[in-house]
Design an enzyme around this catalytic site. Structure first.
Site, short mmCIF file in Angstrom:
data_model
loop_
_atom_site.label_atom_id
_atom_site.label_comp_id
_atom_site.label_asym_id
_atom_site.label_seq_id
_atom_site.Cartn_x
_atom_site.Cartn_y
_atom_site.Cartn_z
N GLU A 1 82.51 -39.68 -69.21
CA GLU A 1 81.34 -39.42 -70.04
C GLU A 1 81.73 -39.08 -71.49
O GLU A 1 80.95 -38.51 -72.24
CB GLU A 1 80.52 -38.28 -69.44
CG GLU A 1 79.90 -38.64 -68.10
CD GLU A 1 79.09 -37.51 -67.51
OE1 GLU A 1 77.98 -37.25 -68.02
OE2 GLU A 1 79.57 -36.89 -66.54
N SER B 1 75.89 -38.70 -65.36
CA SER B 1 75.46 -39.91 -66.05
C SER B 1 75.42 -41.14 -65.15
O SER B 1 75.59 -42.26 -65.61
CB SER B 1 76.37 -40.19 -67.27
OG SER B 1 76.21 -39.21 -68.25
N TYR C 1 71.24 -44.46 -71.84
CA TYR C 1 71.78 -44.35 -73.18
C TYR C 1 71.48 -45.55 -74.08
O TYR C 1 72.04 -45.66 -75.17
CB TYR C 1 73.29 -44.09 -73.11
CG TYR C 1 73.58 -42.86 -72.29
CD1 TYR C 1 73.11 -41.61 -72.70
CD2 TYR C 1 74.30 -42.93 -71.09
CE1 TYR C 1 73.35 -40.47 -71.94
CE2 TYR C 1 74.54 -41.79 -70.33
CZ TYR C 1 74.06 -40.57 -70.77
OH TYR C 1 74.30 -39.45 -70.01
N ARG D 1 69.62 -28.76 -66.88
CA ARG D 1 68.54 -29.68 -66.53
C ARG D 1 68.63 -29.97 -65.04
O ARG D 1 69.73 -30.19 -64.51
CB ARG D 1 68.68 -31.00 -67.31
CG ARG D 1 67.42 -31.87 -67.26
CD ARG D 1 67.66 -33.25 -67.83
NE ARG D 1 68.37 -34.10 -66.89
CZ ARG D 1 69.55 -34.68 -67.15
NH1 ARG D 1 70.15 -34.50 -68.29
NH2 ARG D 1 70.12 -35.44 -66.23
N ASP E 1 67.22 -32.37 -61.89
CA ASP E 1 66.62 -33.67 -61.64
C ASP E 1 65.98 -33.74 -60.26
O ASP E 1 66.53 -33.23 -59.28
CB ASP E 1 67.68 -34.77 -61.76
CG ASP E 1 68.28 -34.85 -63.15
OD1 ASP E 1 67.61 -34.42 -64.11
OD2 ASP E 1 69.43 -35.33 -63.28
N GLU F 1 70.03 -32.96 -58.25
CA GLU F 1 71.22 -32.29 -58.78
C GLU F 1 70.85 -31.47 -60.00
O GLU F 1 69.75 -31.58 -60.55
CB GLU F 1 72.30 -33.31 -59.16
CG GLU F 1 71.89 -34.28 -60.25
CD GLU F 1 72.95 -35.34 -60.51
OE1 GLU F 1 73.62 -35.75 -59.56
OE2 GLU F 1 73.10 -35.74 -61.67
N ASN G 1 72.38 -30.35 -63.90
CA ASN G 1 73.32 -30.68 -64.97
C ASN G 1 73.50 -29.43 -65.83
O ASN G 1 72.57 -29.03 -66.54
CB ASN G 1 72.78 -31.82 -65.83
CG ASN G 1 72.52 -33.07 -65.01
OD1 ASN G 1 73.39 -33.91 -64.86
ND2 ASN G 1 71.32 -33.19 -64.46
N GLY H 1 72.86 -33.75 -71.65
CA GLY H 1 73.09 -34.49 -72.89
C GLY H 1 72.24 -33.98 -74.05
O GLY H 1 71.16 -33.42 -73.88
#
Length: 346
Positions: A16, A184, A250, A289, A291, A304, A306, A310
């Protein structure tokens, strides 16, 4: 009053890397706008940082992660050297924006604690649990956060027929195959039939020694950012064709983001509650964050967490913060202030 000096750790040695560099560029700009003195640093380069900081940055994230050959140019020895060098001598706080392994997994956090430097985000243990999808799902389940059924495969215990039997007895097809400790969607595959199992596992093993196989939940993709102890507005993610993979994350214009998500209030309340429970259950701090997938019947599944989400132009936490009235420079300012006010680090 003397200005606070912040080092932004970006780049690093994980797949990443490109995402981290762009995140670091945005964070550097945001912190300067907020009034901080900022030093961007790529620890993968050790003490040999470029004189012109623009050389640290790239213009855009490519459609695929860096190859193994590209990443082989960088050494984790350089990371240790960097953290232990003069580069951090006059730094008040470190803003970690290293994504994935060796940045989001507690390793850099441990080095910074040994160095006696404050840093943003979660501590060593929460970071290590958060990046380990298997362990975080175990903790989520214990705390009443529903997560898709799953099992793991270790590199030295791969029996395709046994794996096929386990998939069919535990859930069914389609299912998700992914590395246990990457983000990612690097190395992730959606498997629709037995013939697709082996190549999916081989791909995932390129990025991790443990592969996670979990039930694929049909439904809507939603995510909740956390800032401090406050859940941010829910975002719905709608990729234009395919799944929300590295390319869709992205590449501008290929994914639609709806914030706040157009969902029933009861869904919003439950998602935010589950996100905060997941955040607190593994001991996260600062920001993160979480998800989710939500079925048409409103059944919520946590995928999951994070712990260093990002901060790019297409990233989700900044979008959610803006929907809550928090501009980007205010967001990074709050993250730094949360780190500076944390009395549990030292």
């Amino acid at each position: 009053m003397q200005k606070i000096k912040v080092a932004v750790l970006l780049g690093g040695t994980s797949p990443e890397r490109d995402v981290s560099i762009i995140s670091g560029k945005y964070v550097t700009q945001g912190l300067r706008e907020a009034g901080y003195i900022v030093k961007p640093i790529d620890p993968a380069l050790g003490i040999n940082q470029p004189e012109n900081e623009d050389e640290l940055f790239i213009s855009a994230i490519r459609e695929t992660p860096p190859s193994e050959e590209e990443l082989a140019k960088y050494s984790n020895k350089n990371v240790i050297e960097c953290i232990n060098s003069h580069l951090l001598d006059d730094i008040d706080v470190v803003f970690i924006i290293l994504h994935g392994k060796w940045g989001e997994d507690g390793t850099v956090q441990a080095l910074l604690e040994l160095r006696g430097k404050r840093y943003t985000g979660s501590g060593v243990l929460a970071s290590a649990i958060g990046i380990d999808k298997n362990m975080s799902k175990i903790v989520f389940k214990h705390h009443g956060v529903q997560t898709p059924d799953w099992f793991i495969i270790k590199r030295n215990r791969v029996d395709p027929k046994e794996i096929q039997r386990k998939i069919e007895s535990t859930f069914s097809y389609p299912c998700v195959v992914k590395p246990n400790d990457q983000g990612s969607t690097v190395g992730l595959s959606i498997v629709h039939c037995p013939e697709e199992i082996e190549p999916a596992i081989e791909l995932a093993f390129k990025y991790s020694d443990i592969v996670l196989v979990e039930d694929f939940i049909e439904g809507r993709e939603l995510t909740v950012g956390i800032l401090g102890n406050m859940p941010l507005p829910v975002i719905e993610i709608i990729p234009k064709g395919g799944i929300y993979d590295y390319y869709h994350k992205y590449t501008k214009g290929v994914t639609e983001y709806i914030v706040p998500a157009k969902i029933p209030d009861s869904w919003t309340e439950k998602l935010q509650e589950q996100a905060l429970t997941a955040f607190e259950s593994i001991g996260c701090k600062g920001f993160a964050r979480v998800d989710f997938r939500v079925t048409d019947k409103g059944e919520i599944f946590c995928l999951e967490i994070n712990t260093i989400p990002g901060m790019t132009g297409t990233s989700l936490v900044p979008k959610a913060a803006k929907a809550a009235g928090i501009e980007f420079h205010e967001l990074v300012d709050r993250i730094v202030k949360l780190a500076l006010s944390d009395q549990t680090i030292f």
